[in-house]
Design a protein around this motif. Structure first.
Motif, short mmCIF file in Angstrom:
data_model
loop_
_atom_site.label_atom_id
_atom_site.label_comp_id
_atom_site.label_asym_id
_atom_site.label_seq_id
_atom_site.Cartn_x
_atom_site.Cartn_y
_atom_site.Cartn_z
N THR A 156 -27.34 28.10 -15.87
CA THR A 156 -27.72 26.73 -15.55
C THR A 156 -27.08 26.42 -14.20
O THR A 156 -25.87 26.52 -14.04
CB THR A 156 -27.24 25.74 -16.61
OG1 THR A 156 -27.86 26.03 -17.85
CG2 THR A 156 -27.58 24.31 -16.21
N ILE A 157 -27.90 26.06 -13.23
CA ILE A 157 -27.41 25.86 -11.86
C ILE A 157 -27.65 24.41 -11.46
O ILE A 157 -28.79 23.92 -11.49
CB ILE A 157 -28.14 26.80 -10.88
CG1 ILE A 157 -27.93 28.26 -11.28
CG2 ILE A 157 -27.64 26.57 -9.45
CD1 ILE A 157 -28.71 29.24 -10.44
N PHE B 111 -32.59 28.81 -16.68
CA PHE B 111 -33.35 30.06 -16.59
C PHE B 111 -33.22 30.85 -17.88
O PHE B 111 -32.18 30.84 -18.55
CB PHE B 111 -32.87 30.90 -15.40
CG PHE B 111 -33.09 30.23 -14.07
CD1 PHE B 111 -34.30 30.39 -13.39
CD2 PHE B 111 -32.12 29.40 -13.53
CE1 PHE B 111 -34.51 29.76 -12.18
CE2 PHE B 111 -32.33 28.77 -12.31
CZ PHE B 111 -33.53 28.95 -11.64
N ALA B 112 -34.30 31.54 -18.24
CA ALA B 112 -34.32 32.38 -19.44
C ALA B 112 -35.40 33.45 -19.26
O ALA B 112 -36.23 33.38 -18.33
CB ALA B 112 -34.60 31.55 -20.69
N TRP B 113 -35.38 34.45 -20.14
CA TRP B 113 -36.42 35.49 -20.16
C TRP B 113 -37.11 35.47 -21.52
O TRP B 113 -36.47 35.27 -22.56
CB TRP B 113 -35.81 36.88 -19.95
CG TRP B 113 -35.34 37.16 -18.57
CD1 TRP B 113 -34.04 37.10 -18.12
CD2 TRP B 113 -36.13 37.57 -17.45
NE1 TRP B 113 -33.99 37.43 -16.79
CE2 TRP B 113 -35.26 37.73 -16.35
CE3 TRP B 113 -37.50 37.81 -17.27
CZ2 TRP B 113 -35.70 38.13 -15.10
CZ3 TRP B 113 -37.94 38.20 -16.03
CH2 TRP B 113 -37.05 38.36 -14.95
N GLN B 114 -38.40 35.73 -21.50
CA GLN B 114 -39.15 35.97 -22.73
C GLN B 114 -40.29 36.93 -22.42
O GLN B 114 -41.10 36.67 -21.52
CB GLN B 114 -39.72 34.67 -23.33
CG GLN B 114 -40.39 34.91 -24.69
CD GLN B 114 -41.07 33.66 -25.22
OE1 GLN B 114 -41.83 33.02 -24.50
NE2 GLN B 114 -40.78 33.32 -26.47
N HIS C 88 -28.90 16.50 -18.98
CA HIS C 88 -27.78 17.24 -19.58
C HIS C 88 -28.15 17.99 -20.86
O HIS C 88 -27.25 18.42 -21.60
CB HIS C 88 -26.59 16.31 -19.86
CG HIS C 88 -26.04 15.65 -18.64
ND1 HIS C 88 -25.21 16.31 -17.75
CD2 HIS C 88 -26.22 14.40 -18.14
CE1 HIS C 88 -24.89 15.48 -16.77
NE2 HIS C 88 -25.49 14.33 -16.97
N VAL C 89 -29.43 18.14 -21.16
CA VAL C 89 -29.82 18.93 -22.33
C VAL C 89 -29.48 20.40 -22.08
O VAL C 89 -29.83 20.94 -21.03
CB VAL C 89 -31.33 18.78 -22.61
CG1 VAL C 89 -31.80 19.79 -23.65
CG2 VAL C 89 -31.64 17.36 -23.06
N PRO C 90 -28.78 21.07 -23.01
CA PRO C 90 -28.44 22.47 -22.80
C PRO C 90 -29.65 23.38 -22.91
O PRO C 90 -30.67 23.02 -23.53
CB PRO C 90 -27.43 22.76 -23.92
CG PRO C 90 -27.74 21.76 -24.98
CD PRO C 90 -28.22 20.53 -24.27
N SER C 91 -29.54 24.58 -22.36
CA SER C 91 -30.67 25.52 -22.36
C SER C 91 -31.16 25.82 -23.76
O SER C 91 -32.36 25.96 -24.00
CB SER C 91 -30.25 26.81 -21.65
OG SER C 91 -29.94 26.58 -20.30
N ALA C 92 -30.23 25.93 -24.72
CA ALA C 92 -30.61 26.30 -26.08
C ALA C 92 -31.49 25.26 -26.74
O ALA C 92 -32.20 25.57 -27.71
CB ALA C 92 -29.35 26.53 -26.92
N ASP C 93 -31.47 24.01 -26.25
CA ASP C 93 -32.26 22.94 -26.87
C ASP C 93 -33.58 22.67 -26.16
O ASP C 93 -34.33 21.78 -26.57
CB ASP C 93 -31.43 21.65 -26.90
CG ASP C 93 -30.24 21.75 -27.85
OD1 ASP C 93 -30.24 22.66 -28.71
OD2 ASP C 93 -29.30 20.94 -27.70
N ILE C 94 -33.86 23.42 -25.10
CA ILE C 94 -35.14 23.22 -24.40
C ILE C 94 -36.27 23.81 -25.23
O ILE C 94 -36.14 24.92 -25.77
CB ILE C 94 -35.11 23.87 -23.00
CG1 ILE C 94 -34.02 23.21 -22.15
CG2 ILE C 94 -36.46 23.73 -22.30
CD1 ILE C 94 -33.86 23.84 -20.77
N SER D 172 -38.86 18.81 -19.44
CA SER D 172 -39.94 19.25 -20.32
C SER D 172 -39.60 20.63 -20.89
O SER D 172 -38.47 21.09 -20.79
CB SER D 172 -41.25 19.26 -19.56
OG SER D 172 -42.32 19.54 -20.42
N ALA D 173 -40.58 21.27 -21.48
CA ALA D 173 -40.39 22.59 -22.08
C ALA D 173 -40.22 23.65 -21.00
O ALA D 173 -40.43 23.40 -19.81
CB ALA D 173 -41.58 22.93 -22.97
#
Length: 329
Positions: free
Chosen positions: A186-187, A205-208, A220-226, A274-275
Motif C-alpha cells: 500500500t503506497i 496492489f495485489a495479484w490474481q 483508510h480501508v485495508p487491502s484485505a477488505d477491498i 471501489s473494488a
C-alpha cells in the motif's frame, strides 16, 4: 588572510595594514586542510553549482577533481538515493550531472531508498522519469487537476505469490472470487492532498491469476477488505452507471525498474474507493525467468508511478510502453 591566488613558486605578496605592519597575502586553500576545502565545497554548494565553480588555485583545484567532493554534494542533494561513488569518476560525472536535476525534483514514497549503482541504472531511471513527467505535463496542459510522478516499491506476500504466475486466460470472470489473491504494497502518494480536504490517496496492489490488481482509496480501508473485481465495462463507456459515476476515476501509469521482470502499464483506469481493478493495459513479462521474477516481487520492485485525475486518453498505451519504456533485451 586573503583568497588572492598565487602561483606555485611565485614570491610572496605582502600587504600593508593600517597599523603599518605587513601581512602576507595567502590563498585560503593554502592554510586549510584539504579535507576541509573538499567538505566545504560539498556541503555549501549545491550539486548543480559545482560544475560552474573554478578552483581558486593549486590548493583548491584538487578538491574539485576529487570524485568524493561530487559524491558528497550529490548525496546531500539526494537524501533518498543511495549513490555509487563510481557515478562521479571522471568518465561518468558529466553524464550523471546532465540528469541529476531530474532526480532532485523527483518525489519518493515514504521509507523508500533508491539505489543507483551504475550508469546503466541511472540512464534507465532518468528515461522512465522523463516519460512519466511528459505524461503528467500533458495531462495538466489539457486542464487536469493533478498529476503526480513518484518512485515507490511494489512488494508482495510470500505465502500467496503464486497468484502472480497463474495463467490469466484460465480465470473465469463469473467465479473470480474463488481464485487466490496475493496482497501487496500500500503506497501513499507523496505530497498530494485530495480536493484540499487533507485526505491522502493510497494505492493498493495485489495479484490474481497472473493479473495485477490496483485499488485507489482515501478512506483508510485495508487491502484485505477491498472487494473483488466486478464488471468494470462502464469505465470505458463514459460512466453511464449512476452508482459507478460517484466513484471518482483516476488514471495510473506504472513502470518497473527491475531487470528481473517487466511490469509496465499505461492508462489503467482506477475508480476511487471501489473494488479491485485489473491493470489491463500494458505488459508483464518474466525477463529472467519465473524464479528471478518471484524473488524480485518478494524483495520489492522499484517502480515509477504517474497518477492523475480523470479517465485515460484512448491511445495505444501498449505500443507506447513497448517503444518507450521496455528495457532492451
Amino acid at each position: 588572510l586573503s583568497c588572492t591566488p598565487r602561483s606555485p613558486g611565485a614570491p610572496p605578496v605582502w600587504e600593508r595594514r593600517s597599523d603599518d605592519t605587513y601581512t602576507e597575502k595567502m590563498p585560503l586553500g593554502a592554510v586549510l586542510p584539504r579535507h576541509l576545502v573538499r567538505e566545504g565545497l560539498a556541503k555549501l554548494l549545491p550539486i548543480s553549482d559545482l560544475p560552474h565553480v573554478r578552483a581558486l588555485d593549486s590548493h583548491t583545484r584538487p578538491a574539485l577533481e576529487d570524485d568524493l567532493t561530487w559524491w558528497e554534494s550529490a548525496t546531500s542533494a539526494l537524501p533518498r538515493f543511495r549513490l555509487s561513488r563510481d557515478l562521479f569518476c571522471e568518465r561518468n560525472r558529466g553524464e550523471f550531472l546532465s540528469v541529476v536535476m531530474c532526480f532532485v525534483r523527483c518525489h519518493v514514497a515514504a521509507s523508500i531508498e533508491v539505489p543507483l549503482r551504475n550508469m546503466g541504472e541511472t540512464r534507465k531511471l532518468a528515461k522512465v522519469l522523463a516519460n512519466a513527467n511528459k505524461a503528467a505535463s500533458a495531462h495538466l496542459a489539457r486542464g487536469g487537476c493533478f498529476a503526480k510522478v513518484f518512485i515507490g516499491r511494489l512488494q508482495f506476500q510470500e505465502a500467496t505469490i503464486g497468484a502472480a504466475f497463474e495463467d490469466a486466460m484460465l480465470l473465469d470472470p463469473s467465479n473470480a472470487g474463488e481464485h487466490e489473491v496475493c496482497l501487496g504494497s500500500t503506497i501513499t502518494v507523496p505530497d498530494l492532498l485530495l480536493d484540499g480536504s487533507g485526505k491522502r490517496l493510497r494505492l493498493h496492489f495485489a495479484w490474481q491469476a497472473g493479473s495485477l490488481l490496483v485499488g485507489a482509496r482515501d478512506d483508510h480501508v485495508p487491502s484485505a477488505d477491498i472487494e473483488m473485481p466486478r464488471d468494470y465495462f462502464w469505465l470505458y463507456q463514459g460512466l453511464t452507471d449512476e452508482t459507478a459515476a460517484t466513484q471518482r476515476p483516476l488514471t495510473l501509469d506504472l513502470m518497473s525498474l527491475s531487470d528481473a521482470l517487466t511490469l509496465n502499464h499505461r492508462g489503467a483506469a482506477v475508480p476511487t474507493n471501489s473494488a479491485w481493478q485489473a491493470a489491463a493495459s500494458g505488459i508483464y513479462a518474466h525477463t529472467k525467468g519465473k524464479a528471478a521474477a518471484r524473488k524480485a516481487l518478494l524483495e520489492g520492485v522499484l517502480c515509477v508511478f504517474c497518477v492523475r485525475d480523470g479517465m485515460p486518453e484512448h491511445t495505444t498505451y501498449l505500443a507506447k510502453t513497448l517503444h518507450l519504456d521496455t528495457p532492451q533485451r
